[in-house]
Design a protein around this motif. Structure first.
Motif, mmCIF file in Angstrom:
data_model
loop_
_atom_site.group_PDB
_atom_site.id
_atom_site.type_symbol
_atom_site.label_atom_id
_atom_site.label_comp_id
_atom_site.label_asym_id
_atom_site.label_seq_id
_atom_site.Cartn_x
_atom_site.Cartn_y
_atom_site.Cartn_z
ATOM 1 N N ASP A 55 -60.604 -4.456 -16.632
ATOM 2 C CA ASP A 55 -60.685 -3.279 -15.765
ATOM 3 C C ASP A 55 -61.825 -2.354 -16.189
ATOM 4 N N VAL A 56 -63.014 -2.906 -16.336
ATOM 5 C CA VAL A 56 -64.159 -2.142 -16.824
ATOM 6 C C VAL A 56 -64.516 -1.002 -15.880
ATOM 7 N N ILE A 57 -64.568 -1.263 -14.596
ATOM 8 C CA ILE A 57 -65.001 -0.256 -13.627
ATOM 9 C C ILE A 57 -64.034 0.923 -13.601
ATOM 10 N N TYR A 58 -62.737 0.636 -13.499
ATOM 11 C CA TYR A 58 -61.753 1.723 -13.444
ATOM 12 C C TYR A 58 -61.720 2.519 -14.736
ATOM 13 N N SER A 59 -61.856 1.852 -15.841
ATOM 14 C CA SER A 59 -61.870 2.553 -17.120
ATOM 15 C C SER A 59 -63.117 3.417 -17.256
ATOM 16 N N ALA A 103 -71.053 9.494 -22.290
ATOM 17 C CA ALA A 103 -70.536 8.963 -23.548
ATOM 18 C C ALA A 103 -69.117 8.421 -23.375
ATOM 19 N N CYS A 104 -68.267 9.159 -22.691
ATOM 20 C CA CYS A 104 -66.888 8.695 -22.507
ATOM 21 C C CYS A 104 -66.814 7.504 -21.557
ATOM 22 N N ALA A 109 -65.480 1.941 -21.044
ATOM 23 C CA ALA A 109 -65.825 0.607 -20.541
ATOM 24 C C ALA A 109 -65.849 -0.410 -21.669
ATOM 25 N N ALA A 110 -66.353 -0.018 -22.823
ATOM 26 C CA ALA A 110 -66.388 -0.936 -23.966
ATOM 27 C C ALA A 110 -64.980 -1.280 -24.442
ATOM 28 N N ALA A 114 -61.700 -5.464 -23.732
ATOM 29 C CA ALA A 114 -60.772 -6.198 -24.594
ATOM 30 C C ALA A 114 -59.426 -6.449 -23.921
ATOM 31 N N ALA A 115 -59.072 -5.644 -22.932
ATOM 32 C CA ALA A 115 -57.771 -5.783 -22.271
ATOM 33 C C ALA A 115 -57.947 -6.526 -20.947
ATOM 34 N N PRO A 116 -57.006 -7.408 -20.613
ATOM 35 C CA PRO A 116 -57.136 -8.135 -19.345
ATOM 36 C C PRO A 116 -56.893 -7.230 -18.145
ATOM 37 N N SER A 117 -57.467 -7.605 -17.047
ATOM 38 C CA SER A 117 -57.313 -6.877 -15.797
ATOM 39 C C SER A 117 -55.862 -6.916 -15.341
ATOM 40 N N TYR A 118 -55.439 -5.894 -14.654
ATOM 41 C CA TYR A 118 -54.066 -5.899 -14.155
ATOM 42 C C TYR A 118 -53.875 -6.976 -13.097
#
Length: 171
Positions: A55-59, A103-104, A109-110, A114-118
């Protein structure tokens, strides 16, 4: 506008067959991705990228908003407490907001990679059993055509839905 179709396939040979059929249906190879427990087994099939597996984009969006808020608070603090930070102009507030947001967003995103997408998490059990997840991004105007064709030709493939969810428009 594109929609993603998710299919759970029983094995690699079915994945190769469906890939060939999608290419014949003029779906570009860049819009077809596969995800398996052992990705080295996929061979020449295009593997799912980090954007689809997490979930890179949402994060990043959440981190951007969170960082902008804390940047605003930090900028106001820097402006309101001149004895600590020295004399600063009011322009420090937008600078702090932009710096905090970027920065946040990068940090969130980084961490999210590490966590899989929902969306992928719901297929974890099927993937662990040796199945292959196929993610196909199709144009909205061809969605029903491609879905019907794949479901009718491959009853062994389990169709699990569309993302974003299907919307019914009123006439």
């Amino acid at each position: 506008m594109r929609r993603k179709l998710y299919f759970v396939l029983p094995n690699i040979s079915t994945a190769h067959t469906m890939m060939d059929e999608l290419l014949l249906d003029r779906i570009d190879e860049n819009h077809i991705h596969f995800h398996a427990e052992k990705e080295q087994e996929l061979g020449s099939l295009p593997k799912a990228v980090a954007m689809e597996k997490s979930d890179v984009i949402y994060s990043a969006m959440g981190g951007f908003l969170f960082g902008a808020l804390f940047g605003l608070l930090g900028g106001v603090l820097a402006y309101m407490v001149p004895w600590w930070f020295g004399e600063v102009s009011l322009t420090v507030i937008p600078y702090c907001m932009v710096l905090g947001a970027l920065a946040c967003a990068a940090w969130a995103a980084a961490v999210a990679t590490a966590a899989p997408s929902y969306r992928i998490r719901s297929y974890k059990g099927a993937i662990e059993q040796g199945n292959v997840l196929m993610i196909v991004s199709v144009p909205l105007r061809r969605l029903n055509e491609i879905r019907r064709r794949l479901v009718s030709r491959h009853p062994e493939a389990i169709y699990t839905g569309v993302w974003p969810a299907e919307h019914h428009l009123f006439p």
